[in-house]
Design a protein around this motif. Structure first.
Motif, PDB file in Angstrom:
ATOM      1  N   THR A 266       0.833  -1.211   0.000  1.00  0.00           N
ATOM      2  CA  THR A 266       0.000   0.000   0.000  1.00  0.00           C
ATOM      3  C   THR A 266       0.859   1.249   0.000  1.00  0.00           C
ATOM      4  OG1 THR A 266      -1.753  -1.165   1.199  1.00  0.00           O
ATOM      5  CG2 THR A 266      -1.824   1.233   1.231  1.00  0.00           C
ATOM      6  N   VAL A 267       1.921   1.229   0.809  1.00  0.00           N
ATOM      7  CA  VAL A 267       2.832   2.377   0.855  1.00  0.00           C
ATOM      8  C   VAL A 267       3.496   2.577  -0.502  1.00  0.00           C
ATOM      9  CG1 VAL A 267       4.997   3.238   1.824  1.00  0.00           C
ATOM     10  CG2 VAL A 267       3.265   2.257   3.337  1.00  0.00           C
ATOM     11  N   LYS A 268       3.927   1.500  -1.111  1.00  0.00           N
ATOM     12  CA  LYS A 268       4.574   1.595  -2.421  1.00  0.00           C
ATOM     13  C   LYS A 268       3.633   2.172  -3.462  1.00  0.00           C
ATOM     14  CE  LYS A 268       6.909  -1.140  -5.990  1.00  0.00           C
ATOM     15  NZ  LYS A 268       7.324  -2.507  -6.421  1.00  0.00           N
ATOM     16  N   GLU A 269       2.391   1.720  -3.434  1.00  0.00           N
ATOM     17  CA  GLU A 269       1.402   2.149  -4.426  1.00  0.00           C
ATOM     18  C   GLU A 269       1.036   3.627  -4.275  1.00  0.00           C
ATOM     19  OE1 GLU A 269      -3.209   1.058  -5.737  1.00  0.00           O
ATOM     20  OE2 GLU A 269      -2.069  -0.287  -4.420  1.00  0.00           O
ATOM     21  N   ASN A 270       1.062   4.116  -3.030  1.00  0.00           N
ATOM     22  CA  ASN A 270       0.616   5.494  -2.773  1.00  0.00           C
ATOM     23  C   ASN A 270       1.743   6.438  -2.374  1.00  0.00           C
ATOM     24  OD1 ASN A 270      -2.543   5.214  -2.767  1.00  0.00           O
ATOM     25  ND2 ASN A 270      -1.789   3.491  -1.555  1.00  0.00           N
ATOM     26  N   GLN A 271       2.977   6.012  -2.552  1.00  0.00           N
ATOM     27  CA  GLN A 271       4.114   6.783  -2.055  1.00  0.00           C
ATOM     28  C   GLN A 271       4.176   8.213  -2.578  1.00  0.00           C
ATOM     29  OE1 GLN A 271       7.983   5.444  -3.762  1.00  0.00           O
ATOM     30  NE2 GLN A 271       6.768   3.911  -4.866  1.00  0.00           N
ATOM     31  N   ASN A 272       3.679   8.443  -3.782  1.00  0.00           N
ATOM     32  CA  ASN A 272       3.747   9.792  -4.364  1.00  0.00           C
ATOM     33  C   ASN A 272       2.572  10.676  -3.936  1.00  0.00           C
ATOM     34  OD1 ASN A 272       6.133   9.252  -5.874  1.00  0.00           O
ATOM     35  ND2 ASN A 272       4.900   8.171  -7.399  1.00  0.00           N
ATOM     36  N   ASN A 273       1.633  10.111  -3.209  1.00  0.00           N
ATOM     37  CA  ASN A 273       0.438  10.867  -2.816  1.00  0.00           C
ATOM     38  C   ASN A 273       0.421  11.249  -1.342  1.00  0.00           C
ATOM     39  OD1 ASN A 273      -0.591  10.429  -5.461  1.00  0.00           O
ATOM     40  ND2 ASN A 273      -1.382   8.424  -4.836  1.00  0.00           N
ATOM     41  N   TYR A 274       1.347  10.695  -0.571  1.00  0.00           N
ATOM     42  CA  TYR A 274       1.333  10.942   0.868  1.00  0.00           C
ATOM     43  C   TYR A 274       1.878  12.323   1.223  1.00  0.00           C
ATOM     44  CZ  TYR A 274       0.459   5.938   1.660  1.00  0.00           C
ATOM     45  OH  TYR A 274      -0.081   4.678   1.693  1.00  0.00           O
ATOM     46  N   SER A 275       1.230  12.952   2.198  1.00  0.00           N
ATOM     47  CA  SER A 275       1.710  14.230   2.736  1.00  0.00           C
ATOM     48  C   SER A 275       2.706  13.945   3.857  1.00  0.00           C
ATOM     49  CB  SER A 275       0.531  15.035   3.289  1.00  0.00           C
ATOM     50  OG  SER A 275      -0.028  14.371   4.419  1.00  0.00           O
ATOM     51  N   ARG A 276       3.285  15.012   4.414  1.00  0.00           N
ATOM     52  CA  ARG A 276       4.196  14.830   5.546  1.00  0.00           C
ATOM     53  C   ARG A 276       3.460  14.202   6.721  1.00  0.00           C
ATOM     54  NH1 ARG A 276       4.766  16.847  10.155  1.00  0.00           N
ATOM     55  NH2 ARG A 276       3.231  18.482   9.753  1.00  0.00           N
TER      56      ARG A 276
ATOM     57  N   PHE B 284      10.418  -1.220   2.320  1.00  0.00           N
ATOM     58  CA  PHE B 284       9.776  -0.073   2.970  1.00  0.00           C
ATOM     59  C   PHE B 284      10.810   0.981   3.349  1.00  0.00           C
ATOM     60  CE2 PHE B 284       8.781   2.142   6.924  1.00  0.00           C
ATOM     61  CZ  PHE B 284       7.635   2.833   6.551  1.00  0.00           C
ATOM     62  N   ALA B 285      11.925   0.530   3.904  1.00  0.00           N
ATOM     63  CA  ALA B 285      12.967   1.468   4.351  1.00  0.00           C
ATOM     64  C   ALA B 285      13.474   2.321   3.201  1.00  0.00           C
ATOM     65  CB  ALA B 285      14.115   0.705   4.999  1.00  0.00           C
ATOM     66  N   SER B 286      13.633   1.726   2.028  1.00  0.00           N
ATOM     67  CA  SER B 286      14.142   2.479   0.880  1.00  0.00           C
ATOM     68  C   SER B 286      13.122   3.507   0.400  1.00  0.00           C
ATOM     69  CB  SER B 286      14.510   1.517  -0.256  1.00  0.00           C
ATOM     70  OG  SER B 286      13.367   0.816  -0.714  1.00  0.00           O
ATOM     71  N   ILE B 287      11.840   3.130   0.404  1.00  0.00           N
ATOM     72  CA  ILE B 287      10.794   4.070  -0.004  1.00  0.00           C
ATOM     73  C   ILE B 287      10.688   5.211   1.004  1.00  0.00           C
ATOM     74  CG2 ILE B 287       8.306   4.356  -0.381  1.00  0.00           C
ATOM     75  CD1 ILE B 287       8.230   1.412  -1.248  1.00  0.00           C
ATOM     76  N   ASN B 288      10.669   4.870   2.275  1.00  0.00           N
ATOM     77  CA  ASN B 288      10.544   5.856   3.345  1.00  0.00           C
ATOM     78  C   ASN B 288      11.710   6.838   3.354  1.00  0.00           C
ATOM     79  OD1 ASN B 288       9.226   6.733   5.960  1.00  0.00           O
ATOM     80  ND2 ASN B 288      11.240   6.151   6.737  1.00  0.00           N
ATOM     81  N   ALA B 289      12.912   6.327   3.094  1.00  0.00           N
ATOM     82  CA  ALA B 289      14.108   7.172   3.130  1.00  0.00           C
ATOM     83  C   ALA B 289      14.076   8.255   2.057  1.00  0.00           C
ATOM     84  CB  ALA B 289      15.357   6.305   2.951  1.00  0.00           C
ATOM     85  N   VAL B 290      13.406   7.979   0.943  1.00  0.00           N
ATOM     86  CA  VAL B 290      13.354   8.938  -0.158  1.00  0.00           C
ATOM     87  C   VAL B 290      12.110   9.819  -0.082  1.00  0.00           C
ATOM     88  CG1 VAL B 290      13.190   9.202  -2.666  1.00  0.00           C
ATOM     89  CG2 VAL B 290      14.684   7.454  -1.689  1.00  0.00           C
ATOM     90  N   LYS B 291      10.968   9.196   0.080  1.00  0.00           N
ATOM     91  CA  LYS B 291       9.701   9.910  -0.053  1.00  0.00           C
ATOM     92  C   LYS B 291       9.327  10.772   1.149  1.00  0.00           C
ATOM     93  CE  LYS B 291       8.827   8.482  -4.160  1.00  0.00           C
ATOM     94  NZ  LYS B 291       8.746   9.436  -5.293  1.00  0.00           N
ATOM     95  N   ARG B 292       9.670  10.314   2.344  1.00  0.00           N
ATOM     96  CA  ARG B 292       9.294  11.091   3.536  1.00  0.00           C
ATOM     97  C   ARG B 292       9.988  12.457   3.564  1.00  0.00           C
ATOM     98  NH1 ARG B 292      10.532  10.692   9.496  1.00  0.00           N
ATOM     99  NH2 ARG B 292       8.657  11.461  10.536  1.00  0.00           N
ATOM    100  N   PRO B 293      11.313  12.522   3.332  1.00  0.00           N
ATOM    101  CA  PRO B 293      11.955  13.840   3.297  1.00  0.00           C
ATOM    102  C   PRO B 293      11.417  14.725   2.173  1.00  0.00           C
ATOM    103  CG  PRO B 293      13.585  12.109   3.579  1.00  0.00           C
ATOM    104  CD  PRO B 293      12.300  11.430   3.239  1.00  0.00           C
TER     105      PRO B 293
END
Length: 221
Positions: free
Chosen positions: A151-161, A200-209
């Motif tokens: 779910t995180v991967k699918e929506n990674q570009n839509n999440y806000s901070r 998850f860690a790789s997605i989070n490391a890029v998208k969250r910042p």
């Protein structure tokens, strides 16, 4: 004789005007006093900050002021001062209600936002306020992780901070629960979960910042 009649007429007119003015003052003063007592009763009661309650207060105020201001120029200085004081009291009450109503809406929206995000990440599993994740067992840990990461991967570009902050909290709670049941996990499931954690860690490391940077840029505009 005519002179006397003219003077008498003038005195009668003045008396009528005075009487009308006096009656307008009495009516306006009574209306404002009743409205002031209504405001006082609101202030001493346990406040219920809802839009319905505020609509009742606003309607009572608007109706009273409309009746008072119909008299307009007929009001005395004292009554006009009382009118201005009443308006100031109303505006103070208005600020108080609008602030609390706005805060309540924000809390409700935050609650809805969390519920929708949690449902997307965990499906029908309900997460309590204690964040214990007792619903995760050795038998379902892998599908729970898989749904979460997919779910995180699918929506990674839509999440806000805010989304990413909530995701971080949920992920850490899920990981804590996984550590509690790890001894019961099948080795193959444990290995697959480890791979999902890396993803998850790789997605989070890029998208969250990036989400945080994007929010700061929006705030500057």
């Amino acid at each position: 004789m005519k002179h006397v009649q003219i003077i008498a007429g003038m005195l009668l007119t003045c008396a009528i005007i005075t009487s009308c003015g006096s009656q307008a003052d009495k009516t306006a003063d009574r209306e404002l006093t009743q409205l002031g007592e209504y405001f006082d009763s609101i202030k001493v009661a346990t406040p219920v900050y809802t839009e319905d309650n505020w609509d009742k207060i606003k309607t009572e105020y608007n109706n009273t002021i409309a009746r008072v201001e119909t008299a307009g120029e007929k009001l005395s200085d004292d009554v006009n001062k009382k009118l201005e004081t009443t308006k100031a009291d109303y505006n103070s009450l208005k600020d108080d209600y609008e602030t609390h109503i706005s805060e309540a809406k924000a809390k409700e929206e935050a609650k809805d936002f969390k519920m929708k995000l949690r449902t997307a990440l965990f499906g029908d599993y309900k997460i309590g306020s204690d964040m214990q994740f007792n619903f995760v067992t050795a038998n379902n840990a892998l599908p729970v992780y898989d749904r979460f990461v997919s779910t995180v991967k699918e929506n990674q570009n839509n999440y806000s901070r805010e989304d990413w902050d909530e995701i971080k909290v949920l992920y850490e709670a899920l990981d804590t629960r996984k550590n509690e049941i790890e001894k019961d996990l099948a080795s193959s499931d444990n290995l697959k979960i480890a791979k999902l954690k890396v993803k998850f860690a790789s997605i989070n490391a890029v998208k969250r910042p990036l989400a945080k940077v994007s929010e700061n840029d929006d705030a500057k505009q």
